[in-house]
Motif scaffolding. Structure first.
Motif, PDB file in Angstrom:
ATOM      1  N   ASP A 163     -41.337 -18.214  50.522  1.00  0.00           N
ATOM      2  CA  ASP A 163     -41.512 -17.243  51.607  1.00  0.00           C
ATOM      3  C   ASP A 163     -40.194 -16.676  52.114  1.00  0.00           C
ATOM      4  OD1 ASP A 163     -44.278 -17.566  51.571  1.00  0.00           O
ATOM      5  OD2 ASP A 163     -44.178 -19.287  52.936  1.00  0.00           O
ATOM      6  N   THR A 164     -39.094 -17.375  51.941  1.00  0.00           N
ATOM      7  CA  THR A 164     -37.798 -16.889  52.431  1.00  0.00           C
ATOM      8  C   THR A 164     -36.790 -16.834  51.291  1.00  0.00           C
ATOM      9  OG1 THR A 164     -37.268 -19.175  53.095  1.00  0.00           O
ATOM     10  CG2 THR A 164     -38.159 -17.700  54.783  1.00  0.00           C
ATOM     11  N   GLN A 165     -36.104 -17.945  51.063  1.00  0.00           N
ATOM     12  CA  GLN A 165     -35.131 -18.036  49.974  1.00  0.00           C
ATOM     13  C   GLN A 165     -35.232 -19.410  49.338  1.00  0.00           C
ATOM     14  OE1 GLN A 165     -31.170 -17.018  51.230  1.00  0.00           O
ATOM     15  NE2 GLN A 165     -31.615 -14.833  51.342  1.00  0.00           N
ATOM     16  N   LEU A 166     -34.883 -19.461  48.050  1.00  0.00           N
ATOM     17  CA  LEU A 166     -34.965 -20.734  47.327  1.00  0.00           C
ATOM     18  C   LEU A 166     -33.969 -20.713  46.183  1.00  0.00           C
ATOM     19  CD1 LEU A 166     -36.415 -23.459  46.810  1.00  0.00           C
ATOM     20  CD2 LEU A 166     -37.973 -22.202  45.290  1.00  0.00           C
ATOM     21  N   LYS A 167     -33.271 -21.842  46.005  1.00  0.00           N
ATOM     22  CA  LYS A 167     -32.367 -22.017  44.864  1.00  0.00           C
ATOM     23  C   LYS A 167     -32.605 -23.412  44.306  1.00  0.00           C
ATOM     24  CE  LYS A 167     -27.580 -21.523  43.331  1.00  0.00           C
ATOM     25  NZ  LYS A 167     -26.183 -21.221  43.726  1.00  0.00           N
ATOM     26  N   THR A 168     -33.039 -23.462  43.045  1.00  0.00           N
ATOM     27  CA  THR A 168     -33.378 -24.740  42.432  1.00  0.00           C
ATOM     28  C   THR A 168     -33.198 -24.625  40.927  1.00  0.00           C
ATOM     29  OG1 THR A 168     -35.103 -26.422  42.259  1.00  0.00           O
ATOM     30  CG2 THR A 168     -35.817 -24.143  42.214  1.00  0.00           C
ATOM     31  N   SER A 169     -33.513 -25.694  40.220  1.00  0.00           N
ATOM     32  CA  SER A 169     -33.485 -25.696  38.759  1.00  0.00           C
ATOM     33  C   SER A 169     -34.836 -26.170  38.259  1.00  0.00           C
ATOM     34  CB  SER A 169     -32.370 -26.612  38.233  1.00  0.00           C
ATOM     35  OG  SER A 169     -32.571 -27.945  38.662  1.00  0.00           O
ATOM     36  N   ALA A 170     -35.185 -25.731  37.050  1.00  0.00           N
ATOM     37  CA  ALA A 170     -36.492 -26.078  36.497  1.00  0.00           C
ATOM     38  C   ALA A 170     -36.387 -26.117  34.983  1.00  0.00           C
ATOM     39  CB  ALA A 170     -37.551 -25.053  36.928  1.00  0.00           C
ATOM     40  N   PRO A 171     -37.144 -27.024  34.345  1.00  0.00           N
ATOM     41  CA  PRO A 171     -37.147 -27.064  32.878  1.00  0.00           C
ATOM     42  C   PRO A 171     -37.932 -25.882  32.314  1.00  0.00           C
ATOM     43  CG  PRO A 171     -38.708 -28.652  33.751  1.00  0.00           C
ATOM     44  CD  PRO A 171     -37.977 -28.076  34.936  1.00  0.00           C
ATOM     45  N   TRP A 172     -37.552 -25.465  31.123  1.00  0.00           N
ATOM     46  CA  TRP A 172     -38.256 -24.365  30.461  1.00  0.00           C
ATOM     47  C   TRP A 172     -38.323 -24.660  28.965  1.00  0.00           C
ATOM     48  CZ3 TRP A 172     -41.457 -20.649  31.505  1.00  0.00           C
ATOM     49  CH2 TRP A 172     -41.688 -19.635  30.568  1.00  0.00           C
ATOM     50  N   GLN A 173     -39.499 -24.496  28.395  1.00  0.00           N
ATOM     51  CA  GLN A 173     -39.705 -24.738  26.972  1.00  0.00           C
ATOM     52  C   GLN A 173     -39.821 -23.401  26.264  1.00  0.00           C
ATOM     53  OE1 GLN A 173     -39.990 -27.907  25.655  1.00  0.00           O
ATOM     54  NE2 GLN A 173     -40.222 -27.240  23.538  1.00  0.00           N
ATOM     55  N   ARG A 174     -38.826 -23.100  25.413  1.00  0.00           N
ATOM     56  CA  ARG A 174     -38.852 -21.858  24.645  1.00  0.00           C
ATOM     57  C   ARG A 174     -39.113 -22.208  23.185  1.00  0.00           C
ATOM     58  NH1 ARG A 174     -34.040 -17.328  23.993  1.00  0.00           N
ATOM     59  NH2 ARG A 174     -35.149 -16.038  22.489  1.00  0.00           N
ATOM     60  N   GLY A 175     -40.363 -22.072  22.785  1.00  0.00           N
ATOM     61  CA  GLY A 175     -40.726 -22.507  21.444  1.00  0.00           C
ATOM     62  C   GLY A 175     -40.601 -24.018  21.352  1.00  0.00           C
ATOM     63  N   GLU A 176     -39.730 -24.479  20.433  1.00  0.00           N
ATOM     64  CA  GLU A 176     -39.494 -25.908  20.270  1.00  0.00           C
ATOM     65  C   GLU A 176     -38.243 -26.360  21.003  1.00  0.00           C
ATOM     66  OE1 GLU A 176     -39.266 -26.072  16.024  1.00  0.00           O
ATOM     67  OE2 GLU A 176     -41.361 -26.678  15.832  1.00  0.00           O
ATOM     68  N   GLN A 177     -37.541 -25.417  21.628  1.00  0.00           N
ATOM     69  CA  GLN A 177     -36.249 -25.733  22.223  1.00  0.00           C
ATOM     70  C   GLN A 177     -36.365 -25.912  23.735  1.00  0.00           C
ATOM     71  OE1 GLN A 177     -33.205 -23.163  20.821  1.00  0.00           O
ATOM     72  NE2 GLN A 177     -31.587 -24.068  22.039  1.00  0.00           N
ATOM     73  N   GLN A 178     -35.842 -27.038  24.204  1.00  0.00           N
ATOM     74  CA  GLN A 178     -35.832 -27.324  25.634  1.00  0.00           C
ATOM     75  C   GLN A 178     -34.666 -26.599  26.299  1.00  0.00           C
ATOM     76  OE1 GLN A 178     -37.685 -29.052  27.741  1.00  0.00           O
ATOM     77  NE2 GLN A 178     -39.125 -30.134  26.427  1.00  0.00           N
ATOM     78  N   ASP A 179     -34.900 -26.129  27.514  1.00  0.00           N
ATOM     79  CA  ASP A 179     -33.851 -25.462  28.275  1.00  0.00           C
ATOM     80  C   ASP A 179     -33.997 -25.855  29.742  1.00  0.00           C
ATOM     81  OD1 ASP A 179     -31.719 -23.899  28.936  1.00  0.00           O
ATOM     82  OD2 ASP A 179     -32.556 -22.022  28.199  1.00  0.00           O
ATOM     83  N   THR A 180     -32.934 -25.665  30.486  1.00  0.00           N
ATOM     84  CA  THR A 180     -32.949 -25.880  31.933  1.00  0.00           C
ATOM     85  C   THR A 180     -32.473 -24.602  32.600  1.00  0.00           C
ATOM     86  OG1 THR A 180     -32.434 -28.234  31.617  1.00  0.00           O
ATOM     87  CG2 THR A 180     -32.148 -27.327  33.824  1.00  0.00           C
ATOM     88  N   LEU A 181     -33.276 -24.069  33.510  1.00  0.00           N
ATOM     89  CA  LEU A 181     -32.979 -22.788  34.149  1.00  0.00           C
ATOM     90  C   LEU A 181     -32.605 -22.991  35.607  1.00  0.00           C
ATOM     91  CD1 LEU A 181     -35.883 -20.532  32.794  1.00  0.00           C
ATOM     92  CD2 LEU A 181     -33.630 -20.949  31.784  1.00  0.00           C
ATOM     93  N   SER A 182     -31.607 -22.234  36.041  1.00  0.00           N
ATOM     94  CA  SER A 182     -31.291 -22.141  37.459  1.00  0.00           C
ATOM     95  C   SER A 182     -32.084 -20.974  38.034  1.00  0.00           C
ATOM     96  CB  SER A 182     -29.786 -21.919  37.661  1.00  0.00           C
ATOM     97  OG  SER A 182     -29.498 -21.671  39.027  1.00  0.00           O
ATOM     98  N   VAL A 183     -32.882 -21.233  39.055  1.00  0.00           N
ATOM     99  CA  VAL A 183     -33.787 -20.232  39.630  1.00  0.00           C
ATOM    100  C   VAL A 183     -33.360 -19.941  41.067  1.00  0.00           C
ATOM    101  CG1 VAL A 183     -36.184 -19.635  40.141  1.00  0.00           C
ATOM    102  CG2 VAL A 183     -35.655 -21.168  38.221  1.00  0.00           C
ATOM    103  N   GLN A 184     -33.121 -18.652  41.354  1.00  0.00           N
ATOM    104  CA  GLN A 184     -32.768 -18.238  42.719  1.00  0.00           C
ATOM    105  C   GLN A 184     -33.707 -17.112  43.141  1.00  0.00           C
ATOM    106  OE1 GLN A 184     -28.629 -17.575  43.337  1.00  0.00           O
ATOM    107  NE2 GLN A 184     -28.847 -16.989  45.467  1.00  0.00           N
ATOM    108  N   ILE A 185     -34.341 -17.295  44.301  1.00  0.00           N
ATOM    109  CA  ILE A 185     -35.350 -16.351  44.789  1.00  0.00           C
ATOM    110  C   ILE A 185     -34.938 -15.834  46.160  1.00  0.00           C
ATOM    111  CG2 ILE A 185     -37.810 -15.990  45.256  1.00  0.00           C
ATOM    112  CD1 ILE A 185     -38.343 -18.568  43.646  1.00  0.00           C
ATOM    113  N   SER A 186     -34.993 -14.524  46.337  1.00  0.00           N
ATOM    114  CA  SER A 186     -34.732 -13.892  47.636  1.00  0.00           C
ATOM    115  C   SER A 186     -35.922 -13.010  47.978  1.00  0.00           C
ATOM    116  CB  SER A 186     -33.454 -13.055  47.595  1.00  0.00           C
ATOM    117  OG  SER A 186     -32.331 -13.870  47.310  1.00  0.00           O
ATOM    118  N   VAL A 187     -36.371 -13.089  49.225  1.00  0.00           N
ATOM    119  CA  VAL A 187     -37.534 -12.314  49.680  1.00  0.00           C
ATOM    120  C   VAL A 187     -37.056 -11.266  50.681  1.00  0.00           C
ATOM    121  CG1 VAL A 187     -39.817 -12.410  50.749  1.00  0.00           C
ATOM    122  CG2 VAL A 187     -39.010 -14.330  49.349  1.00  0.00           C
TER     123      VAL A 187
END
Length: 443
Positions: A163-187
């Protein structure tokens, strides 16, 4: 005809009707009241002047309306006539609007070019989760185009709940390859509409680098402290063994044998521990790779030839598949060390099963694959149809010292991954229905 085209029919009819009425009234006055011809002429001139003024006013009003409507629609080609009383003011407004529109177009083109060229993945969505705008980096990072944040699974849920702002990290699966994404959200609220600006970037490589640096620091401390303790122990044990005189007598002869055995064991174990520390030190003292453009296919062919006798003795087939001949910037010596380590692990896994007799493998095979992934990165896969890796081991297999082998040191996979990370790539484990599979991805 041109006059009729420029004027509406109702206005022309009204003007002609008024003129007829006035002419009839003047004629009646002239015939019945004896109005002089001079007054009649003056009256007619007044009527004509009033009609001309009314026509001119109506024409200027229509022209002003058309020009203003054109400005509203973004067309500045229409202009007022020089005789129009608002001619100067209109030109000033037109120039101001043109300058503002040109500046807005410049800014829009600048931001569009910026979004196209930056590697940071940016997407803008509304309150319903529909993606309004995104740059090409989103498709490159996620491996697909996104029209709704619902397609981002758990990351989409984070975006929707913010609802406001958020900065976090989350795992992401791209095909067979694992990744870790930094996610920043501004409203933000723009023209009464809720807009969410989301930026995504991969931090998988950075996390691996930090992890390797932490292991290196820990390794330096441990090897320094352990080596300082082992060296004098080994020296003391050897000295004590040499100082024992042959004529030394004990009340019980077995005590002398036990003492000699203890000193020999202490010396032998300290030597083995010293050798282990020497191998372990390789993790923290890995030299920087000397990169050169290299073809991976000859490296794989040499790898198979090197293990030919071992494969034949164990009855293991080796299948080599090469689908790309691109040159890769790498250190041939270090990469060959990684491939040998992974290939040896695959051979040993199959041999261990065959020797134990707990599981029967009908056609043991090791598959070597040289290809490119969806991101056009070159990779080498080494897969076997052995027992595979247990689930609780997967998360620990790249940690230094962790091993499931009785005679293992727990350094091979950790060192191999560190070599791949230093090449700008990664070493990942892929879950398969049978056997183990490791992929060396080159950056």
């Amino acid at each position: 005809m041109s006059y009729l085209k420029r004027h509406p029919r109702w206005l022309l009819g009204l003007q002609l009707g008024l003129l007829c009425v006035l002419v009839s009234a003047a004629t009646g006055l002239y015939l019945h009241s004896g109005l002089s011809a001079t007054w009649l002429l003056v009256l007619l001139l007044i009527v004509v002047c009033c009609g001309a003024i009314f026509t001119l006013f109506a024409r200027q009003q229509r022209q002003s309306t058309a020009v203003i409507r054109a400005l509203v629609n973004g067309d500045s080609s229409l202009r007022l006539s020089p005789s129009h009383p608002l001619h100067q003011e209109y030109d000033e407004i037109r120039h101001t609007l043109q300058a503002a529109r040109f500046k807005a177009e410049q800014q829009a083109q600048f931001f569009q070019a910026l979004l196209l060229h930056i590697e940071l993945a940016v997407l803008v969505c509304d309150s319903e989760g529909r993606v309004i705008e995104s740059n090409p980096a989103v498709a490159r990072l996620l491996g697909k185009s996104v029209s709704s944040v619902a397609e981002l699974e758990h990351i989409g849920a984070l975006i929707q709940s913010c609802d406001t702002q958020l900065k976090t990290s989350a795992p992401w699966q791209r095909g067979e390859q694992q990744d870790t994404l930094s996610v920043q959200i501004s409203v933000a609220q723009i023209q009464g509409q809720i807009r969410k600006v989301v930026t995504l970037t991969s931090i998988h490589t950075a996390l691996n680098s930090k992890e390797q640096q932490a292991y290196k620091r820990l390794t330096r401390v441990l090897t320094h402290e352990v080596a300082n303790s082992i060296t004098p122990l080994s020296s003391i044990a050897q000295s004590c063994r040499g100082l024992l005189p042959d004529a030394l007598c004990f009340d019980d002869e077995d005590d002398k044998d036990d003492l000699i055995l203890a000193l020999n064991t202490l010396a032998a174990r300290t030597e083995h521990l010293g050798a282990f520390i020497t191998r372990f030190r390789a993790i923290s003292s890995l030299p920087r790779p000397s990169l050169s453009p290299t073809s991976l296919a000859p490296l794989l062919e040499r790898l198979v030839a090197l293990h030919k006798n071992q494969l034949s003795a164990a009855g293991i087939q080796c299948e080599l598949s090469v689908s790309t001949k691109l040159l890769v910037m790498l250190d041939p010596g270090q990469i060959e060390q990684v491939l040998i380590n992974l290939f040896t692990n695959a051979v040993q896994a199959i041999e261990q099963v065959q020797q134990s007799g707990t599981q029967q493998i009908d056609s043991p095979v090791i598959q070597l694959t040289l290809a490119q992934n969806e991101a056009q990165q070159v990779y080498v896969e080494i897969c076997d149809n052995g027992p595979g890796v247990e689930a609780h081991v997967v998360d620990m297999m790249f940690v230094p010292f962790f091993t499931t082998k009785q005679q293992g040191s727990g350094i091979g996979l950790s060192l191999s991954r560190q070599i791949m990370v230093s090449h700008g790539g990664d070493l990942i484990y892929l879950q398969k229905s049978q056997g183990a599979c490791f992929r060396c991805v080159f950056g």
